[in-house]
Design an enzyme around this catalytic site. Sequence first.
Site, PDB file in Angstrom:
ATOM      1  N   VAL A  67       0.697  -4.072   3.702  1.00 21.50           N
ATOM      2  CA  VAL A  67       1.305  -5.169   4.032  1.00 21.50           C
ATOM      3  C   VAL A  67       2.078  -5.934   4.153  1.00 21.50           C
ATOM      4  O   VAL A  67       2.441  -7.143   5.081  1.00 21.50           O
ATOM      5  CB  VAL A  67      -0.273  -6.240   3.934  1.00 21.50           C
ATOM      6  CG1 VAL A  67      -1.711  -5.121   4.995  1.00 21.50           C
ATOM      7  CG2 VAL A  67      -1.268  -6.100   2.652  1.00 21.50           C
ATOM      8  N   SER A 102       0.972  -0.868  -0.128  1.00 32.12           N
ATOM      9  CA  SER A 102       0.154  -0.220   0.312  1.00 32.12           C
ATOM     10  C   SER A 102       0.911   1.776  -0.031  1.00 32.12           C
ATOM     11  O   SER A 102       0.565   2.431  -0.247  1.00 32.12           O
ATOM     12  CB  SER A 102      -0.728  -0.488   1.269  1.00 32.12           C
ATOM     13  OG  SER A 102      -1.735  -0.534   0.944  1.00 32.12           O
ATOM     14  N   LYS A 147       1.025   3.850  -3.265  1.00 27.81           N
ATOM     15  CA  LYS A 147      -0.893   3.667  -2.956  1.00 27.81           C
ATOM     16  C   LYS A 147      -0.243   5.979  -2.760  1.00 27.81           C
ATOM     17  O   LYS A 147      -1.005   6.179  -3.719  1.00 27.81           O
ATOM     18  CB  LYS A 147      -1.948   4.023  -2.007  1.00 27.81           C
ATOM     19  CG  LYS A 147      -2.021   2.681  -2.118  1.00 27.81           C
ATOM     20  CD  LYS A 147      -3.453   2.044  -1.265  1.00 27.81           C
ATOM     21  CE  LYS A 147      -4.142   0.720  -1.692  1.00 27.81           C
ATOM     22  NZ  LYS A 147      -4.592  -0.035  -0.486  1.00 27.81           N
ATOM     23  N   TYR A 173      -4.170   3.497   7.712  1.00 31.06           N
ATOM     24  CA  TYR A 173      -6.397   2.961   8.306  1.00 31.06           C
ATOM     25  C   TYR A 173      -7.219   3.289   9.027  1.00 31.06           C
ATOM     26  O   TYR A 173      -7.052   4.749   9.442  1.00 31.06           O
ATOM     27  CB  TYR A 173      -6.378   1.397   7.645  1.00 31.06           C
ATOM     28  CG  TYR A 173      -4.912   1.015   6.726  1.00 31.06           C
ATOM     29  CD1 TYR A 173      -4.970   0.906   5.728  1.00 31.06           C
ATOM     30  CD2 TYR A 173      -4.076   0.531   7.366  1.00 31.06           C
ATOM     31  CE1 TYR A 173      -4.245   0.779   5.082  1.00 31.06           C
ATOM     32  CE2 TYR A 173      -3.018  -0.365   6.563  1.00 31.06           C
ATOM     33  CZ  TYR A 173      -2.878  -0.396   5.015  1.00 31.06           C
ATOM     34  OH  TYR A 173      -2.036  -0.307   3.998  1.00 31.06           O
TER      35      TYR A 173
HETATM   36  N1  GLN Z   1      -2.066  -5.679  -2.277  1.00 24.26           N
HETATM   37  C1  GLN Z   1      -2.731  -5.200  -0.752  1.00 24.26           C
HETATM   38  C2  GLN Z   1      -4.572  -5.398  -1.714  1.00 24.26           C
HETATM   39  O1  GLN Z   1      -5.320  -5.143  -1.516  1.00 24.26           O
HETATM   40  C3  GLN Z   1      -2.348  -3.873  -0.646  1.00 24.26           C
HETATM   41  C4  GLN Z   1      -2.348  -4.042   1.145  1.00 24.26           C
HETATM   42  C5  GLN Z   1      -2.045  -3.287   2.268  1.00 24.26           C
HETATM   43  O2  GLN Z   1      -1.256  -3.053   1.825  1.00 24.26           O
HETATM   44  N2  GLN Z   1      -2.547  -2.740   3.258  1.00 24.26           N
HETATM   45  O3  GLN Z   1      -4.835  -5.899   0.169  1.00 24.26           O
END
Ligand code: GLN
Length: 304
Positions: free
Chosen positions: A258, A64, A67, A240
């Site tokens: 993650v 993530s 992003k 989050y």
């Molecule tokens: N690729 C992961 C997902 O879409 C990314 C989530 C994350 O890093 N929190 O679930």
Amino acid sequence: MIDFQSVLTAINEAASNEKERGEIADYIPELAKVDVNNFGIHLIDSQQNDYAAGDSNELFSIQSISKVLTLSMALSLIGENVWERVDVEPSGDPFNHLSLLELENGIPRNPLINPGAIVITDILVSKLENPKEDFLTYVRDIAGDNTIDYDETVALSEKKTGFRNFAAANLLKSYGNLNNEVDVVLDFYFHQCSLAMNCAQLTHIFYVFMNHGKCRRNKSYLTLSQVKRINAIMLTCGFYDEAGEFAFEVGLPGKSGVGGGIVALLPNKFCVATWSPGLNAKGNSKLGMLALEKLTTDTELSIF
Ligand code: GLN
């Protein structure tokens, strides 16, 4: 003058003695193969001095954290029009939650949760000739590092199990907030998440957000206003439903993934990245959070 190297060395020592290291994300099967005992930290200061400790040169999946980079590219391509399709409020929900999306008629809460990032990816698919290649070129260019690449195995692994992201993309499509085909957008999304980097590379990229939009070679990528917006969104939405806790404990804008990475920065001062793959219950790196809390406490440096 702060001795960043001693602080990082002490953080690494504390991390290696830690028994409770959190849980590795296994909903993307490929990520579950990583050794939970890894810990790395890298810091670059505003004078471009690099400091490191632990496994700071090991590649990991940035997930993530990507992003922020797609948001940055979208902002530089279509500017403020981005906000017609995604909001800028913290969600207070896990990264993959869908209930708010339905309540709020297909406008994701912010660009750093999955539905918001999928909308940003859709913008890039519309704007770029070869989205995957062009985005990779953008990231490599900011980093000044052509070795950065997607990890095809991780991207494929997530594609096979990314049911919630398919649900999110379909929901967005049903509300008219996805212009391209679900499969095309998600293929790019899974690739951006699969980018493999080490802690050093992450700080070398996020240096732009601590340095008024200019990279280490002084090339400008973003306006001051765009940098302000990106840092504000990282502070309020980068972790989050744990963004409040991160601001409270660490006090820096940042972003987690993650894969166990966290990158954070103090404008005009430093950019730091940690990697420890064990996650806490909210999906953020357990030791990474502890390390950054120690960094801002020991150095007395935070935005507050
Ligand atoms: N690729 C992961 C997902 O879409 C990314 C989530 C994350 O890093 N929190 O679930």
